[in-house]
Design an enzyme around this catalytic site. Sequence first.
Site, short mmCIF file in Angstrom:
data_model
loop_
_atom_site.label_atom_id
_atom_site.label_comp_id
_atom_site.label_asym_id
_atom_site.label_seq_id
_atom_site.Cartn_x
_atom_site.Cartn_y
_atom_site.Cartn_z
N HIS A 132 15.06 15.18 -42.32
CA HIS A 132 14.71 16.49 -42.90
C HIS A 132 14.94 16.51 -44.41
O HIS A 132 14.22 17.20 -45.14
CB HIS A 132 15.58 17.59 -42.28
CG HIS A 132 15.06 18.16 -40.99
ND1 HIS A 132 13.85 18.80 -40.89
CD2 HIS A 132 15.61 18.22 -39.76
CE1 HIS A 132 13.68 19.21 -39.64
NE2 HIS A 132 14.73 18.87 -38.93
N GLN A 184 15.92 23.44 -43.75
CA GLN A 184 15.43 24.28 -42.65
C GLN A 184 15.74 25.76 -42.87
O GLN A 184 15.12 26.61 -42.23
CB GLN A 184 16.05 23.83 -41.31
CG GLN A 184 15.54 22.46 -40.85
CD GLN A 184 16.12 22.11 -39.50
OE1 GLN A 184 17.20 21.55 -39.40
NE2 GLN A 184 15.41 22.46 -38.43
N CYS A 198 13.27 20.17 -32.26
CA CYS A 198 13.71 20.58 -33.59
C CYS A 198 13.63 22.11 -33.66
O CYS A 198 12.65 22.70 -33.20
CB CYS A 198 12.81 19.95 -34.64
SG CYS A 198 13.22 20.43 -36.33
N LEU A 199 14.64 22.73 -34.25
CA LEU A 199 14.63 24.19 -34.38
C LEU A 199 13.46 24.67 -35.24
O LEU A 199 13.04 25.82 -35.14
CB LEU A 199 15.96 24.68 -34.98
CG LEU A 199 17.21 24.44 -34.11
CD1 LEU A 199 18.47 24.85 -34.86
CD2 LEU A 199 17.10 25.17 -32.78
N HIS A 212 17.69 12.23 -37.19
CA HIS A 212 16.77 13.39 -37.22
C HIS A 212 17.07 14.29 -38.42
O HIS A 212 16.16 14.67 -39.17
CB HIS A 212 16.93 14.17 -35.90
CG HIS A 212 16.11 15.42 -35.82
ND1 HIS A 212 15.08 15.59 -34.93
CD2 HIS A 212 16.19 16.58 -36.53
CE1 HIS A 212 14.55 16.80 -35.11
NE2 HIS A 212 15.21 17.42 -36.07
N GLU A 213 18.36 14.62 -38.61
CA GLU A 213 18.73 15.57 -39.67
C GLU A 213 18.55 14.95 -41.06
O GLU A 213 18.11 15.62 -41.99
CB GLU A 213 20.16 16.09 -39.48
CG GLU A 213 20.42 16.82 -38.17
CD GLU A 213 19.43 17.93 -37.87
OE1 GLU A 213 18.85 18.51 -38.80
OE2 GLU A 213 19.21 18.19 -36.67
N GLY A 223 22.02 20.29 -34.46
CA GLY A 223 22.04 19.90 -35.86
C GLY A 223 21.15 20.81 -36.68
O GLY A 223 20.24 21.45 -36.15
NI NI Z 1 15.05 19.29 -36.92
#
Ligand code: NI
Length: 168
Positions: A135, A51, A89-90, A131-132, A46
């Site tokens: 953000h 991000q 998380c990226l 999660h997304e 995701g």
């Molecule tokens: Ni993330």
Amino acid sequence: MGKRQILVDGDPILRKTSKNVDKFNLRLHLLLRDMADTMYEADGVGLAAPQIGVLRRIVVIDVGDGLFEMVNPEILEKSEETQTGREGCLSVPGRAGIVTRPQRVKFRAQDRHGSWYEQEAEGLFARAVCHELAHLDGQLYTDIMDREMTREEIEADNARHAKEENQD
Ligand code: NI
């Protein structure tokens, strides 16, 4: 443009609240394409627009069942039943935590043309949705994790997954 740079924890952009999308135009479609390219390139499941430095309420998710594009997404219902497990998380590279999330969620979002759709998500998909969407409100999983995983735990977990994949 393809792949974009992913911001990492500590960048103040990640802590801002994203704005709604109101124009469903080519610019949005190019952004969605870049978000998917960036997510796949980084082996993520995701990615949220902030991000890559774009403060708009846009998310892409693919947990293995195909690409979901979610514009202005909202969670409508969360199950009382929860799941507790690994999350990364990226934007938080090299780390992972144990995070508790609802087992199932129902959400609504607009597609790339502005049409609303409703979708139910379970398991990893539900975890990714929670999660997304967080953000988009400047929150990271590290804010709510039960605890940080140690390097040894992460390596053992990676090895277990690699073994499972080799057995297929
Ligand atoms: Ni993330």
